[in-house]
Write a protein that holds these residues in place. Sequence first.
Motif, PDB file in Angstrom:
ATOM      1  N   ALA A  16       0.823  -1.207   0.000  1.00  0.00           N
ATOM      2  CA  ALA A  16       0.000   0.000   0.000  1.00  0.00           C
ATOM      3  C   ALA A  16       0.863   1.265   0.000  1.00  0.00           C
ATOM      4  O   ALA A  16       2.016   1.241   0.434  1.00  0.00           O
ATOM      5  N   PRO A  17       0.294   2.393  -0.458  1.00  0.00           N
ATOM      6  CA  PRO A  17       1.043   3.648  -0.516  1.00  0.00           C
ATOM      7  C   PRO A  17       1.672   4.066   0.810  1.00  0.00           C
ATOM      8  O   PRO A  17       2.721   4.702   0.813  1.00  0.00           O
ATOM      9  N   GLY A  18       1.083   3.730   1.930  1.00  0.00           N
ATOM     10  CA  GLY A  18       1.640   4.145   3.207  1.00  0.00           C
ATOM     11  C   GLY A  18       2.791   3.297   3.699  1.00  0.00           C
ATOM     12  O   GLY A  18       3.454   3.645   4.687  1.00  0.00           O
ATOM     13  N   GLU A  19       3.078   2.183   3.037  1.00  0.00           N
ATOM     14  CA  GLU A  19       4.154   1.295   3.467  1.00  0.00           C
ATOM     15  C   GLU A  19       5.499   1.781   2.921  1.00  0.00           C
ATOM     16  O   GLU A  19       5.579   2.282   1.796  1.00  0.00           O
ATOM     17  N   PRO A  20       6.584   1.579   3.703  1.00  0.00           N
ATOM     18  CA  PRO A  20       7.901   2.056   3.267  1.00  0.00           C
ATOM     19  C   PRO A  20       8.355   1.504   1.916  1.00  0.00           C
ATOM     20  O   PRO A  20       9.039   2.194   1.154  1.00  0.00           O
ATOM     21  N   ASP A  21       7.989   0.254   1.605  1.00  0.00           N
ATOM     22  CA  ASP A  21       8.443  -0.365   0.362  1.00  0.00           C
ATOM     23  C   ASP A  21       7.504  -0.123  -0.818  1.00  0.00           C
ATOM     24  O   ASP A  21       7.662  -0.750  -1.869  1.00  0.00           O
ATOM     25  N   TYR A  22       6.562   0.787  -0.671  1.00  0.00           N
ATOM     26  CA  TYR A  22       5.641   1.056  -1.780  1.00  0.00           C
ATOM     27  C   TYR A  22       6.367   1.477  -3.063  1.00  0.00           C
ATOM     28  O   TYR A  22       6.081   0.939  -4.139  1.00  0.00           O
TER      29      TYR A  22
END
Length: 212
Positions: free
Chosen positions: A86-92
């Motif tokens: 998801a966009p909020g995850e660091p690995d996005y």
Amino acid sequence: MAERPVLYTCAGSRGLRATWAAEEAGVDVELKLLPFPPRFTVPEYLETNPLGTVPMLVEGEVQMTESCAIAHYLATKGADQSLVVAPGEPDYPAYLDFTYHADATITFPQTVYMRFALFEKDKGWSEAGEAYAKWFWKRLVKLEQRLETREFLCADRFTVADICCGYALILAGRVGLDEGLPQSLRDYRDRLTAREGYRRAVAREAAGPAAI
């Protein structure tokens, strides 16, 4: 009631990414198998997809023809959203990058190699095929470096990025490109193909009904 997505594909083609994503996400798709290449073997398919390419996903007004995009789309429809970063995850950003990297950078030289070295080898273009094989192997460095300390590409879990990049490694084994594949990527491929979702996808494609 929502329409069931219809996936047109050829067994073992790039459409396997979409079939695989559907199986991993638990999304019910109607699978319709075409003989390869469909634009020549099933000309009436051009009425459905004027490009004559596979895969193609049809769901109501939705029409999609890019395998990585279809895999991502189907993954978002599953109850378990772990296949998508998801966009909020660091690995996005890395998730987006590797998902697009799969076709734009890795699969492209494979398809040219296949044309010169397999489909049109009688035309004397073997040297061109060898050149594209070497190009493919050199372009694996980004995957190799990313997986030096990781089991999967992004977010410490299996995602659509693994499906998309993993398919290129699976294809490499099928078309004679394993020679330049590092052992670390062979091991990664083994981890992916051992998954039940992958095995179900391959079995579904092997038994899928004709599309036309």
